[in-house]
Design an enzyme around this catalytic site. Structure first.
Site, PDB file in Angstrom:
ATOM      1  N   SER A 135       0.950  -1.309  -0.210  1.00  0.00           N
ATOM      2  CA  SER A 135       0.099  -0.162   0.236  1.00  0.00           C
ATOM      3  C   SER A 135       0.968   1.314  -0.006  1.00  0.00           C
ATOM      4  O   SER A 135       1.699   1.235   0.768  1.00  0.00           O
ATOM      5  CB  SER A 135      -0.843  -0.048   1.122  1.00  0.00           C
ATOM      6  OG  SER A 135      -1.647   1.121   1.306  1.00  0.00           O
ATOM      7  N   LYS A 160      -1.203  -0.863  -4.186  1.00  0.00           N
ATOM      8  CA  LYS A 160      -2.446  -0.328  -3.775  1.00  0.00           C
ATOM      9  C   LYS A 160      -2.096   1.194  -3.762  1.00  0.00           C
ATOM     10  O   LYS A 160      -1.118   1.563  -3.042  1.00  0.00           O
ATOM     11  CB  LYS A 160      -2.868  -1.005  -2.699  1.00  0.00           C
ATOM     12  CG  LYS A 160      -4.033  -0.021  -1.803  1.00  0.00           C
ATOM     13  CD  LYS A 160      -4.588  -0.707  -0.927  1.00  0.00           C
ATOM     14  CE  LYS A 160      -4.744   0.019   0.416  1.00  0.00           C
ATOM     15  NZ  LYS A 160      -5.375  -0.950   1.591  1.00  0.00           N
ATOM     16  N   LEU A 161      -2.850   2.059  -4.365  1.00  0.00           N
ATOM     17  CA  LEU A 161      -2.584   3.539  -4.411  1.00  0.00           C
ATOM     18  C   LEU A 161      -3.648   4.072  -3.477  1.00  0.00           C
ATOM     19  O   LEU A 161      -4.869   3.800  -3.517  1.00  0.00           O
ATOM     20  CB  LEU A 161      -2.704   4.123  -5.692  1.00  0.00           C
ATOM     21  CG  LEU A 161      -1.683   3.578  -6.688  1.00  0.00           C
ATOM     22  CD1 LEU A 161      -1.846   4.721  -8.100  1.00  0.00           C
ATOM     23  CD2 LEU A 161      -0.350   3.833  -6.067  1.00  0.00           C
ATOM     24  N   LYS A 162      -3.365   5.025  -2.556  1.00  0.00           N
ATOM     25  CA  LYS A 162      -4.321   5.720  -1.875  1.00  0.00           C
ATOM     26  C   LYS A 162      -4.865   6.949  -2.762  1.00  0.00           C
ATOM     27  O   LYS A 162      -3.997   7.479  -3.293  1.00  0.00           O
ATOM     28  CB  LYS A 162      -3.786   6.355  -0.596  1.00  0.00           C
ATOM     29  CG  LYS A 162      -3.221   5.254   0.466  1.00  0.00           C
ATOM     30  CD  LYS A 162      -4.514   4.474   1.204  1.00  0.00           C
ATOM     31  CE  LYS A 162      -4.091   3.542   2.467  1.00  0.00           C
ATOM     32  NZ  LYS A 162      -5.330   3.087   3.112  1.00  0.00           N
ATOM     33  N   ASP A 187      -7.375   2.809  -2.811  1.00  0.00           N
ATOM     34  CA  ASP A 187      -8.126   2.791  -1.632  1.00  0.00           C
ATOM     35  C   ASP A 187      -8.448   4.264  -1.307  1.00  0.00           C
ATOM     36  O   ASP A 187      -7.620   5.058  -1.241  1.00  0.00           O
ATOM     37  CB  ASP A 187      -7.345   2.190  -0.444  1.00  0.00           C
ATOM     38  CG  ASP A 187      -7.877   1.942   0.921  1.00  0.00           C
ATOM     39  OD1 ASP A 187      -9.062   2.212   1.074  1.00  0.00           O
ATOM     40  OD2 ASP A 187      -7.329   1.566   1.870  1.00  0.00           O
ATOM     41  N   ASN A 189     -10.473   5.182   1.577  1.00  0.00           N
ATOM     42  CA  ASN A 189     -10.517   5.295   2.928  1.00  0.00           C
ATOM     43  C   ASN A 189     -11.812   6.318   3.160  1.00  0.00           C
ATOM     44  O   ASN A 189     -11.653   7.162   3.904  1.00  0.00           O
ATOM     45  CB  ASN A 189      -9.251   5.871   3.751  1.00  0.00           C
ATOM     46  CG  ASN A 189      -8.406   4.859   3.793  1.00  0.00           C
ATOM     47  OD1 ASN A 189      -7.242   4.893   3.303  1.00  0.00           O
ATOM     48  ND2 ASN A 189      -8.741   3.837   4.635  1.00  0.00           N
ATOM     49  N   GLU A 212     -11.280   0.244  -3.150  1.00  0.00           N
ATOM     50  CA  GLU A 212     -11.497  -0.302  -1.754  1.00  0.00           C
ATOM     51  C   GLU A 212     -12.118   1.270  -0.948  1.00  0.00           C
ATOM     52  O   GLU A 212     -11.693   2.193  -1.038  1.00  0.00           O
ATOM     53  CB  GLU A 212     -10.194  -0.438  -1.307  1.00  0.00           C
ATOM     54  CG  GLU A 212     -10.321  -0.853   0.269  1.00  0.00           C
ATOM     55  CD  GLU A 212      -8.806  -1.127   0.977  1.00  0.00           C
ATOM     56  OE1 GLU A 212      -8.013  -1.565   0.076  1.00  0.00           O
ATOM     57  OE2 GLU A 212      -8.662  -1.362   2.285  1.00  0.00           O
ATOM     58  N   ASP A 237     -13.592  -2.225   3.216  1.00  0.00           N
ATOM     59  CA  ASP A 237     -12.753  -2.290   4.361  1.00  0.00           C
ATOM     60  C   ASP A 237     -13.203  -1.894   5.675  1.00  0.00           C
ATOM     61  O   ASP A 237     -14.097  -2.443   6.326  1.00  0.00           O
ATOM     62  CB  ASP A 237     -11.484  -1.450   3.976  1.00  0.00           C
ATOM     63  CG  ASP A 237     -10.428  -1.357   5.143  1.00  0.00           C
ATOM     64  OD1 ASP A 237     -10.620  -1.982   6.277  1.00  0.00           O
ATOM     65  OD2 ASP A 237      -9.354  -0.808   5.014  1.00  0.00           O
ATOM     66  N   LYS A 261      -9.431  -7.695   8.104  1.00  0.00           N
ATOM     67  CA  LYS A 261      -8.609  -7.188   8.786  1.00  0.00           C
ATOM     68  C   LYS A 261      -8.990  -7.703  10.426  1.00  0.00           C
ATOM     69  O   LYS A 261     -10.381  -7.348  10.935  1.00  0.00           O
ATOM     70  CB  LYS A 261      -8.238  -5.622   9.046  1.00  0.00           C
ATOM     71  CG  LYS A 261      -7.711  -4.976   8.071  1.00  0.00           C
ATOM     72  CD  LYS A 261      -7.919  -3.465   8.190  1.00  0.00           C
ATOM     73  CE  LYS A 261      -6.998  -2.788   6.999  1.00  0.00           C
ATOM     74  NZ  LYS A 261      -7.246  -1.469   7.107  1.00  0.00           N
ATOM     75  N   GLY A 289      -3.838  -4.545   6.027  1.00  0.00           N
ATOM     76  CA  GLY A 289      -2.563  -4.390   6.982  1.00  0.00           C
ATOM     77  C   GLY A 289      -2.839  -3.115   7.733  1.00  0.00           C
ATOM     78  O   GLY A 289      -3.611  -2.156   7.246  1.00  0.00           O
TER      79      GLY A 289
HETATM   80  O1  OSB Z   1      -7.141   1.407   4.760  1.00  0.00           O
HETATM   81  O2  OSB Z   1      -5.955  -0.481   4.480  1.00  0.00           O
HETATM   82  C1  OSB Z   1      -6.341   0.821   5.029  1.00  0.00           C
HETATM   83  C2  OSB Z   1      -3.155   1.564   6.998  1.00  0.00           C
HETATM   84  C3  OSB Z   1      -3.478   2.029   8.049  1.00  0.00           C
HETATM   85  C4  OSB Z   1      -4.899   2.147   8.176  1.00  0.00           C
HETATM   86  C5  OSB Z   1      -5.891   1.850   7.192  1.00  0.00           C
HETATM   87  C6  OSB Z   1      -5.160   1.311   6.193  1.00  0.00           C
HETATM   88  C7  OSB Z   1      -3.958   1.044   6.052  1.00  0.00           C
HETATM   89  C8  OSB Z   1      -3.136   0.517   4.691  1.00  0.00           C
HETATM   90  C9  OSB Z   1      -1.753   0.305   4.875  1.00  0.00           C
HETATM   91  O3  OSB Z   1      -3.817   0.773   3.598  1.00  0.00           O
HETATM   92  C10 OSB Z   1      -1.718  -1.456   5.079  1.00  0.00           C
HETATM   93  C11 OSB Z   1      -0.279  -1.805   5.480  1.00  0.00           C
HETATM   94  O4  OSB Z   1       0.561  -1.692   4.559  1.00  0.00           O
HETATM   95  O5  OSB Z   1      -0.192  -2.303   6.440  1.00  0.00           O
HETATM   96 MG    MG Z   2      -8.358   0.457   3.376  1.00  0.00          MG
END
Ligand code: OSB
Ligand code: MG
Length: 367
Positions: A135, A160-162, A187, A189, A212, A237, A261, A289
Site C-alpha cells: 500500500s 495499492k494507491l491511496k 483505496d 478510505n 476499496e 474495508d 482485518k 494491514g
Molecule cells: O485502509 O487499508 C487501509 C493503513 C492504516 C490504516 C488503514 C489502512 C492502511 C493501509 C496500509 O492501507 C496497509 C499496510 O501496509 O499495513
Molecule cells: Mg483500506
C-alpha cells in the site's frame, strides 16, 4: 487455561517511511502490545489501533484504557479461559474490536504454544506462502512513481494507491502508464460520496482490481448504488465490522470483494467467519494491514493462507515498515511472497533487546 497476568506494553517503533493520517504525519508507530501469562506459557498479541481515531473510532490510548478497565479484568477473573470462549466472555463490552482482537491473539498464542500447534493450522491455512501487495500513500506524482517502481523491483505482486477527491485519476494514470501490466488497485478510505460516482467511473479505463472503501463506513446502500455506476469492483474495508455485516453488504450488492482485518472485526476467529461468509458466496477476500510489527504480521500471514484469500494482501515485508522489527525473524519477501510461520502459536519470537529499546511504558494487571 487460567490467565495469571495481562501486560499492556506501549512501544514506539521508528517507521522507515513517514505515514500520513488525517491528524498528522507519523514517523514512529505507537503500538500497544498485549502479553498474557498462564502457568508456564506466554502469549503475545498486538493492537492495531492508531494514535488517532481517524481510521476507526478506536485509538491506542482508548484501547489501552478499555483493556485495563474492562477487558483484562474479565479475563483475569475467569477461573479458566479459552480463545474460543473469549467472544462470549467479552461480549458485555460493546464495541472496541481492536482491543478485543489484541487480547484474543495473546490468548490464542498462549493456548496454541501450550498445545504445540501453529495459528495457521488452527485457523485453517491451506498454503505455505502468501502472495503480497504493498500500500503506497499519497505523495507528489514523481515521488509516488519512484516508490511504485521500487516496490515493483522488490517483487511485490500488486500495488495499492491511496486516493481522495483531487488525487485520483492523475496518480492512477501516471502509475498505469509506467506499469501497463501491474496488478493495481486504489483505496479511498471513505473519502467520497455517491455524488462522485462519475469521478470514480473515470477510473474504469485503468483496469484496476478494485476500488476499496470509496464511501462512508455506514453507507452500504450508497456502495450498492455506486457498484451499479462503475465497472471496477467495489471492495469494502472500514464497513465490514463483523461476519454479520459482511453478509448484509453482500446481500445488498455493496461490494464484490472484502478486505479482512482481524482488528477491525474483533479478532482472528471472527476474521475466519468473515472469510467463511465470503467463501460461501464465492466472494474473494484479501488480508488488510495496519502497519503491524512481526507479531501481528505473523498472524495476518497465517490468516492470508486460508483458501478464500485469493487476492494479494497488504501483508508486506517487515522492511517496508521497520528497519528493526520486534521479532527475531522479520518477514522477508521472496519472489513477492511471505512464508507462513509453522512454529507453535504465531510462530514468532519477540526480540527482548529491540523490545526494551522501543518500550515507552508497561503496566501489568493481575487477578
Ligand atoms: O485502509 O487499508 C487501509 C493503513 C492504516 C490504516 C488503514 C489502512 C492502511 C493501509 C496500509 O492501507 C496497509 C499496510 O501496509 O499495513
Ligand atoms: Mg483500506
Amino acid at each position: 487455561m487460567k490467565i495469571d497476568a495481562v501486560e499492556l506494553r506501549r512501544i514506539a517503533l521508528p517507521l522507515v517511511a513517514p505515514f500520513r493520517t488525517a491528524f498528522g504525519t507519523l514517523t514512529d508507530r505507537d503500538i500497544l502490545l498485549v502479553r498474557v501469562t498462564a502457568d508456564d506459557v506466554e502469549g503475545w498479541g498486538e493492537c492495531v489501533a492508531f494514535p488517532d481515531p481517524g481510521y476507526s473510532p478506536e485509538y491506542v490510548a482508548g484501547a489501552q484504557a478499555v483493556l485495563r478497565e474492562f477487558l483484562a479484568p474479565r479475563v483475569l477473573a475467569a477461573p479458566t479461559v479459552t480463545a474460543a470462549g473469549l467472544g462470549n466472555l467479552l461480549a458485555p463490552v460493546v464495541g472496541h474490536p481492536m482491543a478485543k482482537a489484541a487480547l484474543e491473539l495473546a490468548v490464542l498464542d498462549a493456548e496454541l504454544r501450550t498445545g504445540g500447534r501453529s495459528l495457521a493450522e488452527h485457523l485453517g491455512a491451506v498454503r505455505t506462502t502468501v502472495d503480497c501487495g504493498v500500500s503506497v500513500g499519497m505523495f507528489p506524482l514523481d515521488e509516488l512513481c519512484a516508490q511504485v517502481d521500487a516496490y515493483v523491483d522488490a517483487g511485490y505482486h500488486r500495488v495499492k494507491l491511496k486516493i481522495e477527491p483531487g488525487f485520483d485519476v492523475e496518480p492512477v494514470r501516471a502509475v498505469r502508464e509506467r506499469h501497463p501490466d501491474l496488478a493495481l488497485q486504489v483505496d479511498a478510505n471513505a473519502a467520497y460520496t455517491v455524488g462522485a460516482a462519475d469521478r470514480l467511473a473515470a477510473l474504469d479505463p485503468f483496469d484496476l482490481l478494485m476500488i476499496e472503501q470509496p464511501l462512508a463506513e455506514d453507507d452500504l446502500l450508497g456502495h450498492a448504488e455506486l457498484a451499479r455506476r462503475v465497472t471496477t469492483p467495489i471492495c469494502l474495508d472500514e464497513s465490514i465490522t463483523s461476519a454479520s455485516v459482511a453478509e448484509t453488504a453482500l446481500a445488498l450488492g455493496a461490494c464484490r470483494i472484502v478486505n479482512v482485518k482481524a482488528g477491525r472485526v474483533g479478532g482472528y476467529l471472527e476474521a475466519v467467519r468473515v472469510h467463511d461468509v465470503c467463501a460461501a458466496r464465492s466472494v474473494p477476500v484479501w488480508c488488510g494491514g495496519m502497519l503491524e510489527t512481526g507479531i501481528g504480521r505473523a498472524a495476518n500471514v497465517a490468516l492470508a493462507a486460508l483458501p478464500g484469500f485469493t487476492l494479494p494482501g497488504d501483508t508486506s515485508a517487515s522492511d517496508r515498515y521497520y528497519a528493526r522489527d520486534v521479532v527475531t525473524d522479520p518477514f522477508v519477501l521472496d519472489d513477492g511472497r511471505l512464508t507462513v510461520p509453522t512454529g507453535p502459536g504465531t510462530g514468532v519470537t519477540v526480540d527482548p533487546e529491540v523490545l526494551a529499546a522501543a518500550t515507552i511504558s508497561v503496566e501489568t494487571l493481575r487477578a
